[in-house]
Motif scaffolding. Structure first.
Motif, PDB file in Angstrom:
ATOM      1  N   SER A  84     -16.238  36.135 -24.351  1.00  0.00           N
ATOM      2  CA  SER A  84     -14.829  35.941 -24.711  1.00  0.00           C
ATOM      3  C   SER A  84     -14.404  34.530 -24.341  1.00  0.00           C
ATOM      4  O   SER A  84     -15.001  33.912 -23.444  1.00  0.00           O
ATOM      5  N   LEU A  85     -13.391  34.047 -25.008  1.00  0.00           N
ATOM      6  CA  LEU A  85     -12.916  32.698 -24.720  1.00  0.00           C
ATOM      7  C   LEU A  85     -12.500  32.580 -23.261  1.00  0.00           C
ATOM      8  O   LEU A  85     -12.876  31.642 -22.566  1.00  0.00           O
ATOM      9  N   ALA A  91     -15.601  30.342 -16.643  1.00  0.00           N
ATOM     10  CA  ALA A  91     -16.899  29.912 -16.100  1.00  0.00           C
ATOM     11  C   ALA A  91     -16.964  28.386 -16.012  1.00  0.00           C
ATOM     12  O   ALA A  91     -17.387  27.806 -14.996  1.00  0.00           O
ATOM     13  N   VAL A  92     -16.539  27.732 -17.102  1.00  0.00           N
ATOM     14  CA  VAL A  92     -16.555  26.267 -17.086  1.00  0.00           C
ATOM     15  C   VAL A  92     -15.660  25.744 -15.972  1.00  0.00           C
ATOM     16  O   VAL A  92     -16.042  24.866 -15.185  1.00  0.00           O
ATOM     17  N   LEU A  93     -14.470  26.300 -15.904  1.00  0.00           N
ATOM     18  CA  LEU A  93     -13.505  25.823 -14.917  1.00  0.00           C
ATOM     19  C   LEU A  93     -14.032  26.025 -13.501  1.00  0.00           C
ATOM     20  O   LEU A  93     -13.846  25.170 -12.627  1.00  0.00           O
ATOM     21  N   ALA A  94     -14.702  27.126 -13.283  1.00  0.00           N
ATOM     22  CA  ALA A  94     -15.248  27.383 -11.950  1.00  0.00           C
ATOM     23  C   ALA A  94     -16.286  26.327 -11.593  1.00  0.00           C
ATOM     24  O   ALA A  94     -16.313  25.811 -10.465  1.00  0.00           O
ATOM     25  N   GLU A  95     -17.122  25.975 -12.566  1.00  0.00           N
ATOM     26  CA  GLU A  95     -18.154  24.978 -12.256  1.00  0.00           C
ATOM     27  C   GLU A  95     -17.523  23.619 -11.992  1.00  0.00           C
ATOM     28  O   GLU A  95     -17.918  22.896 -11.069  1.00  0.00           O
ATOM     29  N   ILE A  96     -16.535  23.266 -12.819  1.00  0.00           N
ATOM     30  CA  ILE A  96     -15.864  21.983 -12.608  1.00  0.00           C
ATOM     31  C   ILE A  96     -15.161  21.962 -11.256  1.00  0.00           C
ATOM     32  O   ILE A  96     -15.264  20.994 -10.489  1.00  0.00           O
ATOM     33  N   ARG A 135     -18.129  18.081 -24.605  1.00  0.00           N
ATOM     34  CA  ARG A 135     -19.074  18.780 -25.471  1.00  0.00           C
ATOM     35  C   ARG A 135     -19.081  20.282 -25.175  1.00  0.00           C
ATOM     36  O   ARG A 135     -19.099  21.106 -26.078  1.00  0.00           O
ATOM     37  N   THR A 136     -19.020  20.605 -23.887  1.00  0.00           N
ATOM     38  CA  THR A 136     -19.038  22.012 -23.524  1.00  0.00           C
ATOM     39  C   THR A 136     -17.788  22.727 -24.041  1.00  0.00           C
ATOM     40  O   THR A 136     -17.858  23.827 -24.606  1.00  0.00           O
ATOM     41  N   LEU A 137     -16.644  22.100 -23.855  1.00  0.00           N
ATOM     42  CA  LEU A 137     -15.409  22.734 -24.322  1.00  0.00           C
ATOM     43  C   LEU A 137     -15.434  22.903 -25.836  1.00  0.00           C
ATOM     44  O   LEU A 137     -15.012  23.942 -26.369  1.00  0.00           O
ATOM     45  N   THR A 138     -15.931  21.880 -26.526  1.00  0.00           N
ATOM     46  CA  THR A 138     -15.979  21.979 -27.984  1.00  0.00           C
ATOM     47  C   THR A 138     -16.859  23.143 -28.410  1.00  0.00           C
ATOM     48  O   THR A 138     -16.499  23.922 -29.311  1.00  0.00           O
ATOM     49  N   GLU A 139     -17.973  23.288 -27.724  1.00  0.00           N
ATOM     50  CA  GLU A 139     -18.876  24.371 -28.094  1.00  0.00           C
ATOM     51  C   GLU A 139     -18.228  25.737 -27.855  1.00  0.00           C
ATOM     52  O   GLU A 139     -18.357  26.664 -28.666  1.00  0.00           O
ATOM     53  N   ILE A 140     -17.501  25.836 -26.751  1.00  0.00           N
ATOM     54  CA  ILE A 140     -16.823  27.102 -26.450  1.00  0.00           C
ATOM     55  C   ILE A 140     -15.758  27.415 -27.500  1.00  0.00           C
ATOM     56  O   ILE A 140     -15.598  28.565 -27.942  1.00  0.00           O
ATOM     57  N   LEU A 141     -15.053  26.360 -27.905  1.00  0.00           N
ATOM     58  CA  LEU A 141     -14.035  26.584 -28.936  1.00  0.00           C
ATOM     59  C   LEU A 141     -14.690  26.989 -30.254  1.00  0.00           C
ATOM     60  O   LEU A 141     -14.153  27.830 -30.992  1.00  0.00           O
ATOM     61  N   ASP A 142     -15.814  26.388 -30.544  1.00  0.00           N
ATOM     62  CA  ASP A 142     -16.526  26.760 -31.773  1.00  0.00           C
ATOM     63  C   ASP A 142     -16.859  28.249 -31.765  1.00  0.00           C
ATOM     64  O   ASP A 142     -16.607  28.966 -32.738  1.00  0.00           O
ATOM     65  N   ARG A 143     -17.380  28.705 -30.632  1.00  0.00           N
ATOM     66  CA  ARG A 143     -17.755  30.112 -30.560  1.00  0.00           C
ATOM     67  C   ARG A 143     -16.528  31.014 -30.666  1.00  0.00           C
ATOM     68  O   ARG A 143     -16.555  32.059 -31.327  1.00  0.00           O
ATOM     69  N   ALA A 144     -15.437  30.612 -29.989  1.00  0.00           N
ATOM     70  CA  ALA A 144     -14.213  31.432 -30.049  1.00  0.00           C
ATOM     71  C   ALA A 144     -13.680  31.476 -31.475  1.00  0.00           C
ATOM     72  O   ALA A 144     -13.203  32.522 -31.951  1.00  0.00           O
ATOM     73  N   THR A 145     -13.778  30.359 -32.165  1.00  0.00           N
ATOM     74  CA  THR A 145     -13.337  30.336 -33.555  1.00  0.00           C
ATOM     75  C   THR A 145     -14.180  31.293 -34.386  1.00  0.00           C
ATOM     76  O   THR A 145     -13.658  32.073 -35.194  1.00  0.00           O
ATOM     77  N   ALA A 146     -15.475  31.247 -34.149  1.00  0.00           N
ATOM     78  CA  ALA A 146     -16.362  32.134 -34.902  1.00  0.00           C
ATOM     79  C   ALA A 146     -16.036  33.601 -34.626  1.00  0.00           C
ATOM     80  O   ALA A 146     -16.118  34.455 -35.512  1.00  0.00           O
ATOM     81  N   THR A 192      -2.871  28.627 -20.270  1.00  0.00           N
ATOM     82  CA  THR A 192      -3.559  27.915 -21.345  1.00  0.00           C
ATOM     83  C   THR A 192      -3.801  28.816 -22.541  1.00  0.00           C
ATOM     84  O   THR A 192      -3.602  28.423 -23.695  1.00  0.00           O
ATOM     85  N   LEU A 193      -4.189  30.061 -22.255  1.00  0.00           N
ATOM     86  CA  LEU A 193      -4.480  30.964 -23.364  1.00  0.00           C
ATOM     87  C   LEU A 193      -3.213  31.341 -24.124  1.00  0.00           C
ATOM     88  O   LEU A 193      -3.284  31.668 -25.318  1.00  0.00           O
ATOM     89  N   ALA A 194      -2.073  31.252 -23.432  1.00  0.00           N
ATOM     90  CA  ALA A 194      -0.821  31.531 -24.139  1.00  0.00           C
ATOM     91  C   ALA A 194      -0.627  30.549 -25.285  1.00  0.00           C
ATOM     92  O   ALA A 194       0.030  30.846 -26.285  1.00  0.00           O
TER      93      ALA A 194
END
Lengths: 199, 199, 199, 199
Positions: A84-85, A91-96, A135-146, A192-194
């Motif tokens: 899920s988005l 997960a990304v935010l936790a790593e950052i 790049r990571t965020l873009t990839e995540i958005l791509d998947r969420a879009t899909a 953010t999700l809002a």
DNA sequence: ATCTAAGCGAGACGGTACGTCTTGTCTTAGG
DNA sequence: CCTAAGACAAGACGTACCGTCTCGCTTAGAT
């Protein structure tokens, strides 16, 4: 990651990886003990049992040395795919957040200041840190879009700022405890999700 | 703002206010020309046509000098009261963003690093910058509560991080143009207000 | 002698002459203790209780510092006038020999090597040491000519080499004891005067 | 000359004499081009197309390397026997002067300084240079005595200083041209022979 | 025909000095 | 007590060089 000028010619004595490790350890110890500003190259060399030349052979300046020692080689190496988005962003935010909260007191602000002062360091920072994030965020958005999770596709830079900014501010502007990070990131994801709109 | 050690004894020559101005101007010029790191006290003195002692009589360290020269005296002096929570937050955020975006390249990150390195500067920073922000946000929340605009009252520190963080990240982590700030702050307010719950 | 860049403007704190003395003493001590090659600027500064900048404010390089510390300010300030050519030459030669024999082991050869490596130092050496010698010898020859002591007037450079060379060779090529110098200079004067011809 | 540590065990690859030659040539070239002080081992190795280890296998230090490269193997190998004291001394002096005047600018003073700083080099210098000179002079004096040319037999060390000193001074203290050496040595022989007394 | 000790070029290593720079304090002479 | 000028102690920086060591390879002489 280190190894700025790799030997073209295979001849010659190879770099001793124990020296790399000794330098990295000394840097980490000294950052903890004396902080970013008071860390000196001479002391790193002494602590590592290494000549200064061995350090400068690997790192062009003190600042690049610290950056290269601290930034994990595997930072955001694979974009999380948790189904899920929200889970991906979490997960990304936790790593950052972890990468920001781990270095000793004052290191991240010190490094950020030097990134703004030194173009060469800025290039490395853009390449190794920011680029990976985007790049990571873009990839995540791509998947969420899909998946059809997004009604509007946000600008990656804006999303990046909205996610990372509050964590940075919490730690380095307000100087609040890292213990408060989970609560902050939770609220942060809600907010953010809002924006992206529920399906 | 200046005048750290006011003359106890009223006797003697009074401070020359033109010296204060000359120092402030020289600092601003040099920050623009050479940046935070490469600004030196000797050059400030030379540029201002002033002795180094005259600077140190007014500012304890280079870092405090820059901080005191840059932070507007009137920073968030009065909490905005625009009739709605969103308008109040927008006004505060605009002022904060302006204070961040105005100083020359690299100044804010440099100063932030020194805040983390120098306890005395940190105290001044907490008092003159963070404290004012938190007080202003609290007052705005009070008013919004009185108006019945809030279903849940957010933690001021969290709110502070959510608002200021993205602006900081936009300018100093991503190094995006200040021109993008209006769009960012607009999205930011939307997201943040989503947390407080619609009435 | 020292004071390379004298203050044009009388404003500002004047040089502290105790610093000059402390540097000179430290240099002399260290030359004796560790020799010319192993004398380091850091150790001179530490021994003198002085910052390195205070040294470099006075002396452009390590080599000039040593040269300026060792060469007596009054070196050959007045040409001797003892009533006869031989007595005059003996007096000059004694002073030159003393200047050569006084500095600690290895200092004179070290300095001479650096004079050949550094044009700036060579200029100072020509001006403060060689020029003075040649002028003094010329004056002595003038007086001897006026007295009618000379049948042929020797070339001053040749005379200089004939007089100073054996002393130098005795001390620094053969590394013989300075105790042998009187006997050497006596023979040296006999030989040299044989050239100028008896009256 | 070279070959400091000859292989005890005949097993193993023998030294490549082309390496010796390449080192010697590189040293001579670099002395001419950059001078004694600025000659570096790394550059000698690069110029010679040789590893640094190959140099250090032949020469213990940079200083010994230069000394060994420059000092002719045949230096004063046979004492001249020209039939008269003056002719013998003239021949010796010419060979010594030639050995001094041949190396590039600054080499002899540099070497002399290092002789005073390094006991091992001093030993080699005493053995290969000074000892040979003294033995040669003694032999010449023996022959002159046998011929009955001497009324008083001078001390060899004094004679050595009287002969060699002025040449050294001419070249390295006064920095006069080698073209003036013949005139100098001529006067020098006259003066020196005046001491020994005419027959 | 191996075996093996020592040679080879390349270049990394620990150590150390250099000369420059900056900070914050102190010392003049003068207003 | 202020001012401008600038000397002061301290100490980090990045560069350079030395003499040693390590790598993978080559080259003989001894077996």
């Amino acid at each position: 990651m280190s190894a700025r000028k790799q030997a073209r010619n295979p001849g010659g004595r190879p770099r001793d990886s124990r020296v790399d490790d000794a330098i990295a350890s000394a840097v980490r110890e000294l950052l903890t003990e004396v902080g970013y500003t008071r860390l000196t190259m001479a002391e790193v060399a002494a602590r590592a049992g290494v000549g200064k030349a061995a350090i400068y052979r690997r790192h062009a300046t003190k600042q690049e040395m610290i950056f290269e020692v601290l930034l994990p080689d595997q930072f955001l190496a694979v974009a999380p795919d948790c189904g899920s988005l929200r889970a991906d962003l979490a997960a990304v935010l936790a790593e950052i957040a972890d990468t920001m909260a781990s270095p000793p007191q004052g290191t991240v602000p010190g490094l950020l200041a030097d990134v703004h002062a030194d173009p060469a360091l800025r290039d490395r920072f853009n390449e190794k840190y920011l680029g990976v994030q985007r790049r990571t965020l873009t990839e995540i958005l791509d998947r969420a879009t899909a998946r059809g999770e997004l009604t509007t596709r946000p600008d990656p830079a804006t999303l990046n700022a909205l996610l990372v900014g509050p964590v940075f501010a919490w730690l380095f502007l307000l100087t609040e405890s890292p213990d408060g990070l989970p609560a902050l990131t939770s609220a942060l994801l809600d907010a953010t999700l809002a924006l992206t709109g529920p399906v």
